[in-house]
Design a protein around this motif. Structure first.
Motif, short mmCIF file in Angstrom:
data_model
loop_
_atom_site.label_atom_id
_atom_site.label_comp_id
_atom_site.label_asym_id
_atom_site.label_seq_id
_atom_site.Cartn_x
_atom_site.Cartn_y
_atom_site.Cartn_z
N VAL A 95 0.87 -1.17 0.00
CA VAL A 95 0.00 0.00 0.00
C VAL A 95 0.91 1.22 0.00
CG1 VAL A 95 -1.85 1.23 1.16
CG2 VAL A 95 -1.74 -1.26 1.32
N PHE A 96 0.83 1.99 -1.07
CA PHE A 96 1.73 3.13 -1.25
C PHE A 96 0.92 4.42 -1.16
CE2 PHE A 96 4.27 6.24 -3.46
CZ PHE A 96 5.58 5.88 -3.16
N GLY A 97 1.36 5.32 -0.29
CA GLY A 97 0.63 6.56 -0.07
C GLY A 97 1.33 7.77 -0.65
N LEU A 98 0.57 8.58 -1.37
CA LEU A 98 1.04 9.90 -1.81
C LEU A 98 0.38 10.92 -0.90
CD1 LEU A 98 0.81 9.99 -5.72
CD2 LEU A 98 2.88 10.13 -4.34
N ILE A 99 1.18 11.71 -0.22
CA ILE A 99 0.60 12.67 0.71
C ILE A 99 1.15 14.05 0.45
CG2 ILE A 99 2.34 12.29 2.52
CD1 ILE A 99 -0.04 12.55 4.52
N GLY A 100 0.33 15.04 0.67
CA GLY A 100 0.73 16.42 0.48
C GLY A 100 -0.49 17.32 0.51
N PHE B 182 -13.33 1.32 4.75
CA PHE B 182 -12.46 1.44 3.58
C PHE B 182 -11.06 0.94 3.90
CE2 PHE B 182 -9.03 4.06 1.82
CZ PHE B 182 -9.06 3.62 0.51
N LEU B 183 -10.51 1.34 5.04
CA LEU B 183 -9.17 0.89 5.41
C LEU B 183 -9.11 -0.63 5.55
CD1 LEU B 183 -8.14 3.65 7.99
CD2 LEU B 183 -7.39 3.41 5.62
N ALA B 184 -10.20 -1.23 6.04
CA ALA B 184 -10.26 -2.70 6.11
C ALA B 184 -10.25 -3.30 4.71
CB ALA B 184 -11.52 -3.13 6.87
N MET B 185 -10.95 -2.69 3.77
CA MET B 185 -10.94 -3.17 2.38
C MET B 185 -9.54 -3.09 1.77
SD MET B 185 -14.55 -1.37 1.20
CE MET B 185 -14.20 -1.50 -0.57
N VAL B 186 -8.83 -2.02 2.09
CA VAL B 186 -7.46 -1.86 1.58
C VAL B 186 -6.56 -2.95 2.14
CG1 VAL B 186 -5.41 -0.38 1.74
CG2 VAL B 186 -7.62 0.60 1.10
N ARG B 187 -6.65 -3.21 3.44
CA ARG B 187 -5.81 -4.24 4.05
C ARG B 187 -6.12 -5.62 3.45
NH1 ARG B 187 -6.63 -0.92 8.70
NH2 ARG B 187 -8.52 -2.07 9.25
N SER C 176 -3.84 8.49 -2.60
CA SER C 176 -3.40 9.83 -2.23
C SER C 176 -4.28 10.37 -1.12
CB SER C 176 -3.44 10.78 -3.43
OG SER C 176 -4.78 11.14 -3.72
N SER C 177 -3.73 11.28 -0.34
CA SER C 177 -4.52 11.92 0.71
C SER C 177 -3.80 13.18 1.19
CB SER C 177 -4.70 10.96 1.90
OG SER C 177 -5.47 11.57 2.92
N HIS C 178 -4.58 14.11 1.72
CA HIS C 178 -4.00 15.25 2.43
C HIS C 178 -4.20 15.09 3.92
CE1 HIS C 178 -8.23 16.44 1.94
NE2 HIS C 178 -8.06 17.13 3.04
N ILE C 179 -4.67 13.89 4.35
CA ILE C 179 -4.92 13.61 5.76
C ILE C 179 -3.80 12.71 6.27
CG2 ILE C 179 -6.52 12.65 7.45
CD1 ILE C 179 -8.76 13.15 5.39
N LEU C 180 -2.99 13.24 7.15
CA LEU C 180 -1.80 12.55 7.62
C LEU C 180 -2.13 11.21 8.28
CD1 LEU C 180 1.25 12.97 7.85
CD2 LEU C 180 0.85 14.10 10.04
N GLN D 63 -0.94 7.18 7.47
CA GLN D 63 -0.20 6.43 8.47
C GLN D 63 -0.87 5.10 8.80
OE1 GLN D 63 0.06 9.74 11.34
NE2 GLN D 63 2.25 9.37 11.35
N HIS D 64 -2.20 5.08 8.83
CA HIS D 64 -2.92 3.85 9.14
C HIS D 64 -2.97 2.89 7.95
CE1 HIS D 64 -5.10 6.28 12.44
NE2 HIS D 64 -4.21 5.50 12.99
#
Length: 305
Positions: free
Chosen positions: A32-37, A169-174, A186-190, A194-195
């Protein structure tokens, strides 16, 4: 390890405006790769280039072992894509909309759409154009996940979702990651990144500020401290807190009771010495707040220069 997404010096310009510049990323299968900014950092531009909605001005790009602009529809069927703005105005029901998308996206297992709709609590009988923002987002998530693609590319996937649905949603990702699917989001929510993410790329003003695993980046190295301290005097409290190198902007605020004081400060770095110092006082209330994302990115940039 198999690399699913790789970019080298990826750049996109619109005339004189540089949307992203020299972005180099690697995403491994099953991760799971996150783009944040912050908004405007270039996250959406990068994701749109991955699915060939827009094309790079310069640099190299490989997705699922192919160049997106040459791979065509066959490669896109291996991807589940959620755009940043799910703008749907169809008169048809959510079910009919998804059935139509299923004809384009590839094989969808029997009952899969209904299972996802039940998890996300989406009424499939309502016309798409009548759905709220949150329910349109749920519909977008279902169309991305329903054909169990090798690669999920999700732009601000929890936008409009309530906290309960964000957890779902996070459970679906895992679950997707556990069976070998690769997720780029992607997200702008830190806290969301992290989760969810194993690895993170931090973008600011179109540039890659830092990248690596979540723990090593220490994205929450700056936090805001608030405490109500009893049975002490202001001078003692201020002196003890000022002595901590992890604390900045220390302020002691008076209260109607001269033996009770409200402390505010910024924590930079290791939390442990701060907690141990506070434990020597009588604490009536304590809060540690996540930093503003832009503040955290500025701090991260300063530490990686």
């Amino acid at each position: 390890m198999v690399t699913v997404v790789e970019t080298r010096a990826l750049t996109k310009r619109y005339g004189r405006h540089v949307a992203v510049q020299n972005i180099g990323l690697q995403v491994q299968r099953g991760s799971v790769f996150g783009l944040i900014g912050p908004n405007g950092a270039g996250k959406t531009t990068v994701l749109r280039m991955l699915v060939d909605i827009i094309r790079p001005t310069a640099g190299e790009l490989s997705v699922l072992g192919e160049t997106p602009r040459r791979a065509g529809a066959a490669m896109r069927r291996r991807i589940g894509y959620l755009p940043g703005d799910v703008n749907l105005t169809d008169r048809v029901s959510g079910r009919m909309f998804l059935q139509h998308i299923a004809q384009l996206s590839g094989v969808v297992a029997e009952h899969k759409i209904d299972q996802l709709a039940e998890r996300l609590e989406l009424d499939m009988t309502r016309p798409v154009r009548d759905l709220s923002k949150g329910n349109r987002q749920k519909l977008g998530l279902i169309q991305a996940f329903m054909h169990e693609p090798e690669l999920l590319i999700l732009d601000e996937p929890t936008s409009g979702l309530d906290p309960l649905m964000q957890r779902e949603f996070l459970a679906m990702v895992r679950e997707a990651s556990s069976v070998g699917q690769t997720i780029v989001l992607s997200s702008h929510i830190l806290s969301e990144i992290q989760h969810a993410a194993d690895d993170v790329a931090v973008l600011a003003q179109g540039r890659l500020v830092a990248h690596g695993d979540v723990a090593s980046l220490r994205l929450t190295s700056v936090a805001r401290l608030g405490a109500v301290i009893a049975d002490t005097d202001a001078l003692t409290l201020h002196t003890r807190m000022q002595a901590l190198e992890q604390l900045e902007d220390v302020h002691i605020h008076p209260t109607p009771d001269d033996r009770i004081h409200r402390l505010t400060a910024t924590i930079r770095g290791d939390m442990d010495p701060v907690v141990k110092a506070l434990a020597t006082f009588q604490i009536r209330d304590l809060t540690v707040e996540e930093p503003d994302l832009e503040e955290s990115i500025i701090d991260l940039y300063a530490r990686t220069k």
